[in-house]
Design an enzyme around this catalytic site. Structure first.
Site, PDB file in Angstrom:
ATOM      1  N   SER A   1       3.525 -16.426  -1.847  1.00  0.00           N
ATOM      2  CA  SER A   1       2.796 -15.527  -2.724  1.00  0.00           C
ATOM      3  C   SER A   1       2.009 -16.579  -3.589  1.00  0.00           C
ATOM      4  O   SER A   1       3.105 -17.211  -4.188  1.00  0.00           O
ATOM      5  CB  SER A   1       3.711 -14.353  -2.845  1.00  0.00           C
ATOM      6  OG  SER A   1       2.063 -13.832  -3.810  1.00  0.00           O
ATOM      7  N   LYS A   2       0.776 -15.827  -3.580  1.00  0.00           N
ATOM      8  CA  LYS A   2       0.270 -16.388  -5.319  1.00  0.00           C
ATOM      9  C   LYS A   2       0.713 -15.988  -6.606  1.00  0.00           C
ATOM     10  O   LYS A   2       0.728 -16.998  -6.919  1.00  0.00           O
ATOM     11  CB  LYS A   2      -0.917 -16.642  -4.896  1.00  0.00           C
ATOM     12  CG  LYS A   2      -2.232 -17.179  -4.159  1.00  0.00           C
ATOM     13  CD  LYS A   2      -3.313 -16.605  -4.351  1.00  0.00           C
ATOM     14  CE  LYS A   2      -4.430 -17.588  -2.438  1.00  0.00           C
ATOM     15  NZ  LYS A   2      -5.507 -16.801  -2.711  1.00  0.00           N
ATOM     16  N   ARG A   3       1.873 -14.944  -6.423  1.00  0.00           N
ATOM     17  CA  ARG A   3       2.783 -14.603  -7.562  1.00  0.00           C
ATOM     18  C   ARG A   3       3.534 -15.497  -7.586  1.00  0.00           C
ATOM     19  O   ARG A   3       4.261 -14.662  -9.023  1.00  0.00           O
ATOM     20  CB  ARG A   3       3.077 -12.868  -6.733  1.00  0.00           C
ATOM     21  CG  ARG A   3       1.601 -12.169  -7.174  1.00  0.00           C
ATOM     22  CD  ARG A   3       2.419 -10.673  -7.415  1.00  0.00           C
ATOM     23  NE  ARG A   3       2.989 -10.668  -5.583  1.00  0.00           N
ATOM     24  CZ  ARG A   3       2.433 -10.377  -4.482  1.00  0.00           C
ATOM     25  NH1 ARG A   3       1.311  -9.985  -4.503  1.00  0.00           N
ATOM     26  NH2 ARG A   3       3.028  -9.698  -3.653  1.00  0.00           N
TER      27      ARG A   3
END
Length: 553
Positions: free
Chosen positions: A257-259
């Site tokens: 994830s980009k998170r």
């Protein structure tokens, strides 16, 4: 004649290209190339609130870095344009009108608050929310009145509710959905007049003659509604073949994830004592309150701000977007090879494959249902191998692009010197490693930065400064200066003092480079040249001899 294969990659320009998006683009491109078909790039930019001005350009730049060129799309053109959805509104409007006139779509006027209330009511009754279709569809007069009253006007598709919606998927087989699972009638035109994703992509896939839709598993729930729309607008015409790829799991756990990048920074800050919040916020270009909100996981600053703060604190962020791997010194051929094996295999034991081999081997039937692991250690091993097997001229080209991107002083070197550096760094894992080992050659002699750890563990132990002085004297006597002569001198001195070569070579390395990591020591001296090497030794002795065996300045 079999139908010509036409695939597409249709990103939303809301940020950098994520590796998951890169994999989607790659699989579509490989299938088109394998079958001699067409690969289309389409920018789905109808979400005006989330679009960013530079994102589309960055996506195209990232795709080209990977070697993924499109046959039709922005900056290329083609017979099915425009290729930006924001420029196709008149096409979507025609199909909306067609559905409205046929009674297959209708206007609605609920506010977001009213919709929230309906969902809360369904939740209170422990029912799944299904939009309540009106008994009478609103007329154009109703629309005019709603607009005059300042109400939002949207258009919903009247989803057939009398039978299951069946999707035939290349990877997952037959998947059946009950219409209620989709929440009933869904919006196809938003209150701002722009189409929703689910509607626009169906119109575009038809107009662009897409034969295969290869995308992530997260889109599987969109497919039955899109299929129903297709059948309503284009009855009797075959839908594309769908292939929903498996999820890629991060080696840190959970979906890739980009998170991960902001979360890595947040976790690192939480573990650091006495962080200057005001200073850090200033570095990131945000306010102290915004930084505090980020640390509470309430908000997330833009990625460039995250990266600036991480660099200031010396925090290494995991690569998530395609551009991150470029900045970390990976070859694009490595990433293409690695991404291709996430949820696909060539049918044999091969793992290191060239792009040409991937194209020849690619087959949709070999895509797997099981999740794939984004193994970063394996990626590094792949990159080490590709640095070895790729043509030297290609590696040099990529190395120069990397040096230019990070603003490295190594870029001052000519191609012959850069090629020599790459040869000396045989076995390096990334260009970052190569640059770190060679940058000292291209820094001014009096600008060398000494690592405190290297000074303490090397220069301030085992009479290192005394040995360095002897090395300086013997080096000054050497003429001409050759790698063989330098090696002979250092080994002779080590034997004379009855110590290992490292006790002689490492003090010299730290004097020349400021660290214990560099090119081979004999080549390091040779590349600097006699005069510069002697000057750096002199500067080192002047700086540290006065401190004796104490602490470094």
């Amino acid at each position: 004649m079999p139908e010509k294969v036409v695939t597409r990659f249709a990103p939303s320009p809301t940020g950098y290209l994520h590796v998951g998006g890169g994999r989607t683009a790659l699989f579509n491109w490989l299938w088109a190339r394998c079958k001699g078909g067409t690969f289309i790039l389409r920018i789905e930019d109808t979400d005006l609130k989330r679009n960013t001005p530079t994102a589309a350009k960055q996506v195209m730049q990232d795709l080209r870095w990977l070697g993924i060129e499109w046959d039709e799309g922005p900056e290329v053109g083609g017979p099915n344009g425009p290729y930006l959805q924001s420029e196709r509104i008149d096409i979507y409007d025609r199909y909306v009108r067609q559905l409205l006139d046929a009674g297959k779509a209708y206007y609605c006027f609920e506010t977001s608050e009213e919709l929230d209330a309906l969902r809360a009511q369904a939740e209170a009754q422990k029912k799944g929310f299904v939009y309540p279709r009106p008994q009478r569809f609103p007329s154009e007069q109703d629309v005019a009145k709603a607009r005059a009253d300042g109400k939002p006007v949207t258009v919903r598709f009247a989803l057939p509710m009398d039978k299951p919606l069946v999707v035939e998927d290349v990877i997952r087989g037959r998947v059946s959905f009950h219409p209620a699972e989709l929440g009933g009638d869904f919006i196809i035109t938003k209150s701002d007049g722009f189409p929703t994703y689910n509607f626009a992509c169906v119109v575009d896939d038809h107009h662009m003659k897409i034969t295969h839709v290869i995308r992530g598993q997260e889109h599987l729930m969109n497919t039955p509604g899109q299929k129903a729309l297709w059948e309503a607008m284009f009855p009797g015409r075959p839908t594309p073949q769908y292939a929903h790829m498996s999820v890629t799991i991060s080696d840190t756990g959970g979906k890739l994830s980009k998170r991960e990048r902001p979360q890595t920074l947040r976790t690192a800050i939480e573990k650091m004592p006495n962080v200057d919040i005001e200073k850090l916020a200033q570095v990131g270009g945000i306010t102290a309150d915004e930084l505090k909100s980020f640390l509470k996981a309430q908000t997330t600053p833009d990625i460039p701000m995250i990266e600036a703060m991480a660099e200031h604190l010396g925090v290494r962020l995991p690569e998530i977007n395609i551009v991150d791997f470029f900045h970390s010194g990976y070859l694009p051929e490595t990433l293409v090879n690695f991404l291709a094996l996430l949820g696909w295999n060539p049918g044999d034991q091969r793992e290191i494959l060239t792009v040409e081999e991937l194209i020849r081997s690619f087959d949709l039937t070999r895509l797997t249902k099981s999740n794939s692991l984004f193994d970063r250690k394996k990626l590094l091993a792949f990159n080490t191998e590709h640095l070895r097997i790729e043509p030297p001229e290609k590696v040099l080209k990529h190395f120069k692009a990397y040096l230019a991107e990070i603003g490295s002083p190594v870029l001052k070197a000519d191609d012959a010197t850069l090629s020599r550096i790459l040869q000396l760094c045989e076995g390096a894992r990334t260009f970052e490693d190569v640059e770190r080992k060679s940058a000292f050659v291209f820094v001014e002699d009096d600008q060398i930065e000494f690592e405190d750890k290297a000074v303490q563990k090397v220069l301030f132990k085992d009479h290192a400064l005394e040995i360095l002085g002897e090395v300086r004297g013997k080096l000054a006597e050497r003429d001409p200066l050759t790698e063989h002569g330098i090696e002979e001198m250092l080994r002779g001195l080590a034997e004379q003092r009855q110590v290992g070569l490292g006790k002689v070579a490492q003090p010299l390395r730290v004097a020349l480079c400021g660290t214990t990591i560099s090119l081979p020591i004999f080549d390091s001296v040779s590349m600097l040249g006699k005069e510069r090497a002697l000057r750096r030794i002199d500067l080192t002795l002047q700086r540290f001899e006065a401190t004796g065996q104490g602490q470094a300045e």
